[in-house]
Design a protein around this motif. Structure first.
Motif, mmCIF file in Angstrom:
data_model
loop_
_atom_site.group_PDB
_atom_site.id
_atom_site.type_symbol
_atom_site.label_atom_id
_atom_site.label_comp_id
_atom_site.label_asym_id
_atom_site.label_seq_id
_atom_site.Cartn_x
_atom_site.Cartn_y
_atom_site.Cartn_z
ATOM 1 N N THR A 42 7.468 -8.639 97.131
ATOM 2 C CA THR A 42 8.763 -9.288 96.930
ATOM 3 C C THR A 42 9.060 -9.421 95.434
ATOM 4 O OG1 THR A 42 7.734 -11.450 97.116
ATOM 5 C CG2 THR A 42 8.714 -10.558 99.101
ATOM 6 N N GLY A 43 8.012 -9.590 94.624
ATOM 7 C CA GLY A 43 8.208 -9.685 93.174
ATOM 8 C C GLY A 43 8.724 -8.379 92.593
ATOM 9 N N LEU A 44 8.094 -7.273 93.018
ATOM 10 C CA LEU A 44 8.548 -5.968 92.535
ATOM 11 C C LEU A 44 9.986 -5.709 92.995
ATOM 12 C CD1 LEU A 44 7.643 -3.396 91.050
ATOM 13 C CD2 LEU A 44 7.030 -2.448 93.254
ATOM 14 N N HIS A 45 10.256 -6.098 94.237
ATOM 15 C CA HIS A 45 11.623 -5.958 94.743
ATOM 16 C C HIS A 45 12.581 -6.820 93.913
ATOM 17 C CE1 HIS A 45 14.970 -6.975 97.514
ATOM 18 N NE2 HIS A 45 14.914 -5.686 97.759
ATOM 19 N N GLY A 46 12.129 -8.048 93.580
ATOM 20 C CA GLY A 46 12.960 -8.935 92.761
ATOM 21 C C GLY A 46 13.244 -8.344 91.386
ATOM 22 N N ILE A 47 12.233 -7.683 90.803
ATOM 23 C CA ILE A 47 12.448 -7.031 89.505
ATOM 24 C C ILE A 47 13.531 -5.965 89.640
ATOM 25 C CG2 ILE A 47 11.365 -5.493 87.805
ATOM 26 C CD1 ILE A 47 8.762 -7.083 88.291
ATOM 27 N N HIS A 48 13.502 -5.243 90.759
ATOM 28 C CA HIS A 48 14.541 -4.233 90.984
ATOM 29 C C HIS A 48 15.924 -4.878 91.091
ATOM 30 C CE1 HIS A 48 11.288 -1.413 91.641
ATOM 31 N NE2 HIS A 48 12.173 -0.449 91.590
ATOM 32 N N VAL A 49 15.968 -6.041 91.737
ATOM 33 C CA VAL A 49 17.252 -6.735 91.849
ATOM 34 C C VAL A 49 17.751 -7.121 90.453
ATOM 35 C CG1 VAL A 49 18.409 -8.786 92.746
ATOM 36 C CG2 VAL A 49 16.794 -7.559 94.178
ATOM 37 N N ILE A 50 16.830 -7.618 89.605
ATOM 38 C CA ILE A 50 17.228 -8.016 88.247
ATOM 39 C C ILE A 50 17.738 -6.810 87.463
ATOM 40 C CG2 ILE A 50 16.352 -8.909 86.047
ATOM 41 C CD1 ILE A 50 14.453 -10.672 87.750
ATOM 42 N N ILE A 51 17.044 -5.679 87.591
ATOM 43 C CA ILE A 51 17.509 -4.459 86.913
ATOM 44 C C ILE A 51 18.912 -4.104 87.413
ATOM 45 C CG2 ILE A 51 17.098 -1.974 86.627
ATOM 46 C CD1 ILE A 51 14.080 -2.633 86.825
ATOM 47 N N MET A 54 25.847 6.584 91.336
ATOM 48 C CA MET A 54 24.394 6.521 91.156
ATOM 49 C C MET A 54 23.904 5.073 91.174
ATOM 50 S SD MET A 54 24.319 9.575 88.449
ATOM 51 C CE MET A 54 22.764 9.338 87.662
ATOM 52 N N LEU A 55 24.671 4.191 90.551
ATOM 53 C CA LEU A 55 24.328 2.761 90.602
ATOM 54 C C LEU A 55 24.326 2.290 92.048
ATOM 55 C CD1 LEU A 55 23.864 0.070 89.080
ATOM 56 C CD2 LEU A 55 26.324 -0.242 89.096
ATOM 57 N N GLY A 56 25.331 2.751 92.800
ATOM 58 C CA GLY A 56 25.401 2.408 94.219
ATOM 59 C C GLY A 56 24.174 2.891 94.973
ATOM 60 N N LEU A 57 23.760 4.128 94.690
ATOM 61 C CA LEU A 57 22.574 4.679 95.359
ATOM 62 C C LEU A 57 21.358 3.793 95.079
ATOM 63 C CD1 LEU A 57 22.834 8.537 94.761
ATOM 64 C CD2 LEU A 57 23.189 7.299 96.878
ATOM 65 N N TYR A 58 21.216 3.384 93.829
ATOM 66 C CA TYR A 58 20.095 2.520 93.444
ATOM 67 C C TYR A 58 20.145 1.220 94.229
ATOM 68 C CZ TYR A 58 17.300 -0.667 90.617
ATOM 69 O OH TYR A 58 16.393 -1.598 90.205
ATOM 70 N N TRP A 59 21.327 0.637 94.287
ATOM 71 C CA TRP A 59 21.448 -0.661 94.957
ATOM 72 C C TRP A 59 21.159 -0.547 96.451
ATOM 73 C CZ3 TRP A 59 20.771 -5.047 92.983
ATOM 74 C CH2 TRP A 59 21.042 -6.188 93.737
ATOM 75 N N HIS A 60 21.622 0.545 97.073
ATOM 76 C CA HIS A 60 21.332 0.727 98.493
ATOM 77 C C HIS A 60 19.842 0.902 98.724
ATOM 78 C CE1 HIS A 60 25.498 0.746 99.194
ATOM 79 N NE2 HIS A 60 25.738 1.927 98.676
ATOM 80 N N PHE A 61 19.189 1.542 97.769
ATOM 81 C CA PHE A 61 17.738 1.697 97.894
ATOM 82 C C PHE A 61 17.052 0.331 97.882
ATOM 83 C CE2 PHE A 61 13.605 1.755 95.838
ATOM 84 C CZ PHE A 61 12.911 2.546 96.723
ATOM 85 N N VAL A 62 17.479 -0.534 96.968
ATOM 86 C CA VAL A 62 16.922 -1.889 96.894
ATOM 87 C C VAL A 62 17.136 -2.606 98.231
ATOM 88 C CG1 VAL A 62 17.166 -4.120 95.743
ATOM 89 C CG2 VAL A 62 17.200 -2.035 94.403
ATOM 90 N N ASP A 63 18.311 -2.384 98.821
ATOM 91 C CA ASP A 63 18.625 -2.962 100.122
ATOM 92 C C ASP A 63 17.668 -2.446 101.187
ATOM 93 O OD1 ASP A 63 20.069 -4.434 101.954
ATOM 94 O OD2 ASP A 63 21.452 -2.793 102.388
ATOM 95 N N ILE A 64 17.414 -1.142 101.184
ATOM 96 C CA ILE A 64 16.541 -0.543 102.201
ATOM 97 C C ILE A 64 15.126 -1.114 102.106
ATOM 98 C CG2 ILE A 64 15.398 1.607 102.870
ATOM 99 C CD1 ILE A 64 17.991 3.042 102.239
ATOM 100 N N VAL A 65 14.640 -1.285 100.874
ATOM 101 C CA VAL A 65 13.297 -1.864 100.714
ATOM 102 C C VAL A 65 13.255 -3.231 101.383
ATOM 103 C CG1 VAL A 65 11.627 -2.759 99.066
ATOM 104 C CG2 VAL A 65 12.764 -0.597 98.613
ATOM 105 N N TRP A 66 14.298 -4.028 101.173
ATOM 106 C CA TRP A 66 14.317 -5.361 101.783
ATOM 107 C C TRP A 66 14.427 -5.286 103.304
ATOM 108 C CZ3 TRP A 66 12.639 -9.814 100.302
ATOM 109 C CH2 TRP A 66 12.918 -10.922 101.089
ATOM 110 N N ILE A 67 15.174 -4.291 103.808
ATOM 111 C CA ILE A 67 15.308 -4.120 105.258
ATOM 112 C C ILE A 67 13.927 -3.981 105.897
ATOM 113 C CG2 ILE A 67 15.992 -2.403 106.993
ATOM 114 C CD1 ILE A 67 18.613 -2.074 105.510
ATOM 115 N N PHE A 68 12.995 -3.322 105.187
ATOM 116 C CA PHE A 68 11.640 -3.204 105.735
ATOM 117 C C PHE A 68 10.782 -4.426 105.402
ATOM 118 C CE2 PHE A 68 12.848 1.265 105.991
ATOM 119 C CZ PHE A 68 12.401 1.548 107.266
ATOM 120 N N LEU A 69 10.960 -4.979 104.214
ATOM 121 C CA LEU A 69 10.141 -6.131 103.824
ATOM 122 C C LEU A 69 10.377 -7.324 104.742
ATOM 123 C CD1 LEU A 69 10.155 -6.420 99.925
ATOM 124 C CD2 LEU A 69 8.234 -5.991 101.427
ATOM 125 N N PHE A 70 11.627 -7.534 105.120
ATOM 126 C CA PHE A 70 11.963 -8.735 105.883
ATOM 127 C C PHE A 70 11.205 -8.815 107.207
ATOM 128 C CE2 PHE A 70 15.060 -10.657 108.966
ATOM 129 C CZ PHE A 70 14.710 -11.968 108.682
#
Lengths: 307, 129
Positions: free
Chosen positions: A248-257, A284-300
């Protein structure tokens, strides 16, 4: 004043046409240029999949090894906050997708507003994460030298007693049972006052030192076989929380970026910066953000919903 | 108006067909969003239902939770990230990420052939009462 009146008149009148793109010299045509941008971003995202993939693998291996521990330890995570965070992140993903749509149609004010909303959601996500992390750290669940599973379990069982009639899953109680045995073996009471559990356990270790504040209520135990078995269980729980904080921390760092990038983009859109004349940087920014979303979809479901 | 932005394939100067990225309508994004919200509800409800009582295997909950998560991820990848309208090269790269995750699964084959270790709590998937 309507949004359209803020836009460039030509763009606003042709609301459903794509914006004009400039061809860079190294490309044959715009199609090739667009594809190159997107493929470049995707290759970055594949490296990100590898990055997170290794952590998911560690998660899976330990889940297979210490399933009972996972089952017991995941009760410390708040399903409500997790669900709320998923909702926030999904909404931010929608607004990111809409921002890309309007970027393609050259409506920069809408893009800036939608990116601002996405940013707001990202802040909301981090705020909820802050609440969660703070309570974990206070409960003694941060896997550092202050990790105190005995305290966390005691507080948890004192405050979240299962309602009468509901049956607890016996597999989710391994560490708690060992802790109870350890207490009985030493015939020591280990009481948590309901009004203020935090102040009672100022002590980090689970040994025979007792601090003055805790002296009256919490008498901590000495080594015994039961205590050693509990230590093993606590070590396994420590692994679960290490993985939890890591992922979750690594994911959070991605959110901050993401927040930093989105803020930059908002400023560029508002100042009509030439870098955002083309929609592809936003895409491209959108693609990055959707990726961050996908990681959370599995983490949750993997972290919060272990059953 | 940029000429290169219709839908469907055009032709390069040498006559070879070019693939173009096509872009979805706005309604698709909202549809995807509500589908994702629906699946989020499914995910959370699933947590409170013990499927092992119905189907006599403890693994059902995690299997179905992962299937739902994968469907959600696919919705995001295809619609939000617009791989659906992408060229074959974009499809390839998007698939690579998935293939990498599948490759990691092979590591479990390795564990399958190791001698049992007492430190491990291999969970029998049928012992639940």
């Amino acid at each position: 004043m309507s949004l359209k009146s803020l836009e460039n008149a030509a763009v606003a009148s042709s609301g459903h046409h794509m914006i004009e793109q400039k061809l860079s010299v190294q490309f044959e045509d715009l199609d090739q240029q667009n594809e190159s941008y997107i493929v470049g971003m995707w290759s970055f995202l594949v490296t990100e999949v590898m990055f997170f993939g290794a952590l998911f693998l560690a998660y899976t291996l330990y889940r297979v090894m210490y399933f009972n521990t996972y089952l017991e330890a995941h009760h410390f995570l708040d399903v409500k906050l997790g669900t709320l965070n998923t909702l926030v992140l999904l909404s931010s993903s929608l607004s990111a997708a809409l921002a890309v749509f309007y970027a393609q149609h050259g409506q920069r004010i809408k893009v800036a507003l939608l990116l601002a909303f996405t940013c707001l959601c990202a802040f909301g996500f981090m705020g909820i994460k802050y609440v969660e992390y703070t309570s974990k750290i206070n409960e003694g669940l941060l896997p550092d030298q202050n990790f105190n599973y005995a305290k966390a379990l005691t507080v948890f069982h004192e405050h979240h007693k299962p309602a009468a009639g509901t049956e607890e899953n016996p597999r989710a109680n391994v560490a708690w049972e060992q802790l109870e045995l350890a207490r009985k073996a030493n015939q020591v009471s280990f009481v948590v006052p309901k009004d203020n559990p935090e102040t009672t356990f100022v002590e980090s270790g689970f040994d025979n030192r007792v601090t003055s504040a805790a002296d009256a209520t919490a008498r901590v135990v000495v080594k015994s076989p039961a205590r050693e078995r509990f230590d093993i269980e606590a070590g396994k729980a420590k692994i679960f929380f290490s993985i939890y904080f890591c992922m979750t921390g690594l994911h959070g760092i991605h959110v901050i970026i993401g927040i930093i990038c989105m803020t930059t983009f908002i400023l560029m859109y508002l100042t009509k910066h030439p870098a955002v004349d083309d929609y592809l940087p936003t895409e491209m920014l959108g693609l990055y953000w959707h990726f961050v979303d996908i990681v959370w979809i599995f983490l949750f479901p993997l972290m919060y919903l272990i059953s | 108006m940029a000429s290169g932005h219709g839908h469907g394939a055009g032709f390069a100067p040498d006559g070879a067909p070019i693939e173009r990225i096509s872009h979805p309508k706005l309604s698709l994004y909202f549809g995807t969003y509500f589908a994702l919200l629906g699946l989020l509800v499914v995910t959370v409800v699933l947590y409170f239902i013990d499927l092992s009582k119905m189907w006599h295997w403890v693994g059902w909950n995690i299997v179905i939770a992962l299937i739902v998560a994968t469907v959600k991820a696919l919705l995001v990848v295809l619609n939000f990230m617009n791989v659906k309208g992408g060229t074959r090269l974009i499809w390839l790269w998007a698939a690579l990420g998935f293939i990498w995750v599948l490759l990691m699964g092979i590591i479990f084959l390795d564990y399958q052939f190791r001698p049992d270790s007492t430190a491990w709590e291999w969970q029998s998937l049928t012992d639940r009462k």
